[in-house]
Design an enzyme around this catalytic site. Sequence first.
Site, mmCIF file in Angstrom:
data_model
loop_
_atom_site.group_PDB
_atom_site.id
_atom_site.type_symbol
_atom_site.label_atom_id
_atom_site.label_comp_id
_atom_site.label_asym_id
_atom_site.label_seq_id
_atom_site.Cartn_x
_atom_site.Cartn_y
_atom_site.Cartn_z
ATOM 1 N N MET A 1 -12.093 -4.872 5.548
ATOM 2 C CA MET A 1 -11.204 -3.992 6.325
ATOM 3 C C MET A 1 -10.892 -4.668 7.655
ATOM 4 O O MET A 1 -11.809 -5.079 8.374
ATOM 5 C CB MET A 1 -11.870 -2.642 6.586
ATOM 6 N N SER B 1 0.838 -1.205 0.000
ATOM 7 C CA SER B 1 0.000 0.000 0.000
ATOM 8 C C SER B 1 0.870 1.251 0.000
ATOM 9 O O SER B 1 1.612 1.502 0.951
ATOM 10 C CB SER B 1 -0.920 0.012 1.223
HETATM 11 C C1 DX5 Z 1 -6.405 2.082 5.685
HETATM 12 C C2 DX5 Z 1 -6.035 1.719 4.264
HETATM 13 C C3 DX5 Z 1 -4.989 0.700 4.159
HETATM 14 C C4 DX5 Z 1 -3.643 1.098 4.720
HETATM 15 C C5 DX5 Z 1 -3.095 -0.111 5.401
HETATM 16 O O1 DX5 Z 1 -7.570 2.828 5.691
HETATM 17 O O2 DX5 Z 1 -7.178 1.251 3.549
HETATM 18 O O3 DX5 Z 1 -4.823 0.262 2.810
HETATM 19 O O4 DX5 Z 1 -2.729 1.513 3.742
HETATM 20 O O5 DX5 Z 1 -1.964 0.263 6.087
HETATM 21 P P1 DX5 Z 1 -1.228 -0.699 7.115
HETATM 22 O O6 DX5 Z 1 -0.780 -1.905 6.364
HETATM 23 O O7 DX5 Z 1 -0.085 0.162 7.595
HETATM 24 O O8 DX5 Z 1 -2.200 -1.032 8.209
#
Ligand code: DX5
Length: 234
Positions: A138, A9
């Site tokens: 999520m 990401s």
């Molecule tokens: C959060 C995003 C994620 C984020 C995850 O709202 O949708 O895609 O980039 O980040 P990490 O892996 O650091 O939890």
Amino acid sequence: MTSLILAPSILAADYARFGDEARRAERAGGDWLHVDIMDGHFVPNISFGPEVTAALKRSTQLPLDVHLMIIRPDLYLDRFIKAGAARITVHLEAVHDVAETLRRIRAAGLGAGLALNPKTPWAKAAPFLDRADLVLCMTVEPGFGGQTFMADVLEKVRALALHPARKTNPYRIEVDGGIDAKTATQSAAAGADTLVAGTSLFAAADMAAAVATMRRDAADALARFAKSEGGTKV
Ligand code: DX5
Ligand code: ZN
């Protein structure tokens, strides 16, 4: 063969060097580049928009996995399609005609994803499971990187992975939020085949090694899931 996808990401990258960071994810062995779009309304944070997404498209060969955390995805769809997204994921909780938005994404030749916040029950996604190429669960409240993985979401991952709709429309199951080597493996063991990871990959001392470890462990767990549950092979 069950295929596992790892999507670093870009939200966790160094924003002063976005192009280089996208190429770093590519060189490290990522499959897709996950691109988080936040509007300050659907989530309490603002990231970036279609122009920056188009710049990322020019910087990397990785397919862009665009995750719209915006209140009106229907109004911005065309701009992200034009920016070069390979797939676009929209939230069930946003304000739009979900079936119509998914239809438009597919009609444009892109993969259509449906995202569910941690507290949204899987049953709410049921009417759309024949129209999505991917369901994103999520595993943190959306809005910020670097949060702690919510293990109780794994029950929903498992329910969606084993849902009969998947036999006729084999959608991928993506998890997003707090994914590291350990939680990637737990998620894959519950049937997730597509893993988004920001902080754990971009902050790793050796991103390629972090990708390789995550891929190896999670692929084993996913193969075990597919074998034991007779899950849909994708
Ligand atoms: C959060 C995003 C994620 C984020 C995850 O709202 O949708 O895609 O980039 O980040 P990490 O892996 O650091 O939890
Ligand atoms: Zn995301």
